[in-house]
Enzyme design. Structure first.
Site, PDB file in Angstrom:
ATOM      1  N   SER A 158      -0.634   0.124  -7.556  1.00  0.00           N
ATOM      2  CA  SER A 158       0.296  -1.008  -7.531  1.00  0.00           C
ATOM      3  C   SER A 158      -0.075  -1.892  -6.344  1.00  0.00           C
ATOM      4  O   SER A 158      -0.733  -1.426  -5.400  1.00  0.00           O
ATOM      5  CB  SER A 158       1.718  -0.470  -7.334  1.00  0.00           C
ATOM      6  OG  SER A 158       2.635  -1.518  -7.063  1.00  0.00           O
ATOM      7  N   TYR A 174       8.037   5.330  -3.679  1.00  0.00           N
ATOM      8  CA  TYR A 174       7.076   4.622  -4.535  1.00  0.00           C
ATOM      9  C   TYR A 174       5.893   4.117  -3.713  1.00  0.00           C
ATOM     10  O   TYR A 174       4.729   4.323  -4.070  1.00  0.00           O
ATOM     11  CB  TYR A 174       7.795   3.457  -5.223  1.00  0.00           C
ATOM     12  CG  TYR A 174       7.001   2.741  -6.283  1.00  0.00           C
ATOM     13  CD1 TYR A 174       6.981   3.204  -7.602  1.00  0.00           C
ATOM     14  CD2 TYR A 174       6.282   1.588  -5.992  1.00  0.00           C
ATOM     15  CE1 TYR A 174       6.270   2.536  -8.588  1.00  0.00           C
ATOM     16  CE2 TYR A 174       5.557   0.915  -6.969  1.00  0.00           C
ATOM     17  CZ  TYR A 174       5.567   1.389  -8.259  1.00  0.00           C
ATOM     18  OH  TYR A 174       4.848   0.722  -9.236  1.00  0.00           O
TER      19      TYR A 174
HETATM   20  P1  NAD Z   1       7.274   1.798 -18.094  1.00  0.00           P
HETATM   21  O1  NAD Z   1       8.587   2.344 -17.646  1.00  0.00           O
HETATM   22  O2  NAD Z   1       7.224   0.711 -19.125  1.00  0.00           O
HETATM   23  O3  NAD Z   1       6.337   2.974 -18.612  1.00  0.00           O
HETATM   24  C1  NAD Z   1       6.237   4.195 -17.928  1.00  0.00           C
HETATM   25  C2  NAD Z   1       5.619   5.211 -18.846  1.00  0.00           C
HETATM   26  O4  NAD Z   1       5.599   6.463 -18.148  1.00  0.00           O
HETATM   27  C3  NAD Z   1       6.460   5.442 -20.117  1.00  0.00           C
HETATM   28  O5  NAD Z   1       5.576   5.716 -21.189  1.00  0.00           O
HETATM   29  C4  NAD Z   1       7.278   6.671 -19.752  1.00  0.00           C
HETATM   30  O6  NAD Z   1       7.719   7.410 -20.883  1.00  0.00           O
HETATM   31  C5  NAD Z   1       6.248   7.440 -18.947  1.00  0.00           C
HETATM   32  N1  NAD Z   1       6.838   8.466 -18.097  1.00  0.00           N
HETATM   33  C6  NAD Z   1       7.850   8.349 -17.200  1.00  0.00           C
HETATM   34  N2  NAD Z   1       8.120   9.545 -16.649  1.00  0.00           N
HETATM   35  C7  NAD Z   1       7.261  10.439 -17.213  1.00  0.00           C
HETATM   36  C8  NAD Z   1       7.047  11.837 -17.061  1.00  0.00           C
HETATM   37  N3  NAD Z   1       7.790  12.596 -16.236  1.00  0.00           N
HETATM   38  N4  NAD Z   1       6.073  12.421 -17.813  1.00  0.00           N
HETATM   39  C9  NAD Z   1       5.338  11.691 -18.674  1.00  0.00           C
HETATM   40  N5  NAD Z   1       5.495  10.368 -18.858  1.00  0.00           N
HETATM   41  C10 NAD Z   1       6.446   9.757 -18.128  1.00  0.00           C
HETATM   42  O7  NAD Z   1       6.548   1.346 -16.750  1.00  0.00           O
HETATM   43  P2  NAD Z   1       5.302   0.385 -16.477  1.00  0.00           P
HETATM   44  O8  NAD Z   1       5.828  -0.794 -15.746  1.00  0.00           O
HETATM   45  O9  NAD Z   1       4.458   0.199 -17.677  1.00  0.00           O
HETATM   46  O10 NAD Z   1       4.537   1.280 -15.395  1.00  0.00           O
HETATM   47  C11 NAD Z   1       3.333   1.947 -15.644  1.00  0.00           C
HETATM   48  C12 NAD Z   1       2.630   2.205 -14.328  1.00  0.00           C
HETATM   49  O11 NAD Z   1       2.304   0.961 -13.719  1.00  0.00           O
HETATM   50  C13 NAD Z   1       3.475   2.970 -13.307  1.00  0.00           C
HETATM   51  O12 NAD Z   1       2.674   3.881 -12.603  1.00  0.00           O
HETATM   52  C14 NAD Z   1       3.970   1.861 -12.396  1.00  0.00           C
HETATM   53  O13 NAD Z   1       4.257   2.350 -11.119  1.00  0.00           O
HETATM   54  C15 NAD Z   1       2.783   0.948 -12.398  1.00  0.00           C
HETATM   55  N6  NAD Z   1       3.073  -0.435 -11.999  1.00  0.00           N
HETATM   56  C16 NAD Z   1       3.967  -1.188 -12.686  1.00  0.00           C
HETATM   57  C17 NAD Z   1       4.188  -2.487 -12.276  1.00  0.00           C
HETATM   58  C18 NAD Z   1       5.128  -3.399 -13.004  1.00  0.00           C
HETATM   59  O14 NAD Z   1       5.410  -4.501 -12.476  1.00  0.00           O
HETATM   60  N7  NAD Z   1       5.636  -3.050 -14.170  1.00  0.00           N
HETATM   61  C19 NAD Z   1       3.520  -3.003 -11.168  1.00  0.00           C
HETATM   62  C20 NAD Z   1       2.629  -2.194 -10.489  1.00  0.00           C
HETATM   63  C21 NAD Z   1       2.402  -0.903 -10.924  1.00  0.00           C
END
Ligand code: NAD
Length: 260
Positions: free
Chosen positions: A142, A155
């Site tokens: 991130s 985080y």
């Molecule tokens: P999201 O909530 O849309 O998706 C998260 C995914 O992880 C889902 O498929 C969920 O079911 C799965 N998950 C959650 N807990 C779990 C567990 N215990 N076991 C297995 N699967 C699990 O989130 P996102 O925004 O797509 O985030 C994906 C990644 O990107 C994360 O690591 C997040 O930190 C990172 N990220 C997101 C952003 C953003 O702005 N959305 C920015 C930077 C980094």
């Protein structure tokens, strides 16, 4: 480009992980999906990707807060799809509170899913990658892996840790055909971020559109969300032969966030 390769994408039932799974499938990779959600919706995602891109797909619901289930995910992918060539450590959760009020169990859970699971999955997959002298590990960190914000102790710590883990794995595999890199996204409009937008709207008594604009203008100079498809394209590059000497990098795709 990735025909014959098998990719495990953790947390691919939603958001960024789903975008990356689709991008890898579009290049011909077979996909092991993972994550939580409604079983019928997940099955529709699985069969949809298989039909749209003509690849093999499987699903495993491992809870990545549990090390044994994380190792089991790699074993299941190997058993069901024959091998694992690409690992995308993407699953992640957020929890927001000041340090002194941060619940211990939330700290443990965020670190377990966002950092420790990436270690366990990497540890489980490296032996077979070494045996074939080819592998790609893509860690979804991130902008918070490179910078900090208040109220996100677990985080930010986990994502900085993941950038560190990425560098160590890259060094340990530097003389092989295995690479390990991190992607550091800025804001992406996914369910994880929608929760933060809803909380901001409630806290400030503003509507969701205004909250979305406020969230972006705080940190993201472009004032545009990064999209899962854009991140998918970057992951595909990391998995390509052109990316063979990209090692231990933390590539930010963040609308300018980290340039400030
Ligand atoms: P999201 O909530 O849309 O998706 C998260 C995914 O992880 C889902 O498929 C969920 O079911 C799965 N998950 C959650 N807990 C779990 C567990 N215990 N076991 C297995 N699967 C699990 O989130 P996102 O925004 O797509 O985030 C994906 C990644 O990107 C994360 O690591 C997040 O930190 C990172 N990220 C997101 C952003 C953003 O702005 N959305 C920015 C930077 C980094």
């Amino acid at each position: 480009m990735l025909k014959g390769k098998v990719a495990v994408v953790t947390g691919s039932t939603s958001g960024i992980g789903l975008g990356i799974a689709r991008a890898l499938a579009a290049e011909g990779a077979d996909i092991m999906l993972n994550g939580f959600g409604d079983p019928a919706e997940i099955e529709a995602i699985r069969t949809g990707i298989a039909a749209e891109f003509g690849v093999r797909t499987a699903y495993n619901g491992a809870d990545l807060s549990k090390p044994a289930e994380t190792t089991g995910l790699i074993e299941a992918a190997t058993a069901e799809l024959g091998r694992v060539d690409i690992l995308v450590n993407n699953a992640g959760i957020q929890f927001v509170a000041p340090v002194e009020a941060f619940p211990d169990d939330k700290w443990e859970l965020v670190v377990a899913i966002n950092l420790s699971a990436c270690f366990y999955a990497t540890k489980a997959v490296i032996p077979q990658m070494r045996a074939r002298n080819w592998g790609r590990i893509v860690n979804i960190a991130s902008a918070h892996g490179l910078t900090a914000s208040i109220n996100k102790a677990a985080y930010v710590a986990a994502k900085h840790g993941l950038v560190g883990l990425t560098k160590v794995v890259a060094l340990e595999t530097a003389e092989t055909g295995i690479t390990c890199n991190a992607i550091c996204p800025g804001w992406v409009l996914t369910p994880l971020v929608q929760k933060q937008i809803d909380a901001l709207a409630e806290r400030k008594g503003i509507d969701a559109d205004q909250a979305r604009r406020e969230l972006l203008s705080e940190r993201q100079p472009s004032k545009q969300f990064v999209t899962p498809a854009q991140l998918g394209a970057l992951a595909v590059f990391m998995c390509s032969e052109a990316g063979a000497e990209l090692r231990g990098a933390a590539v930010n795709m963040d609308g300018g966030w980290c340039a400030q």
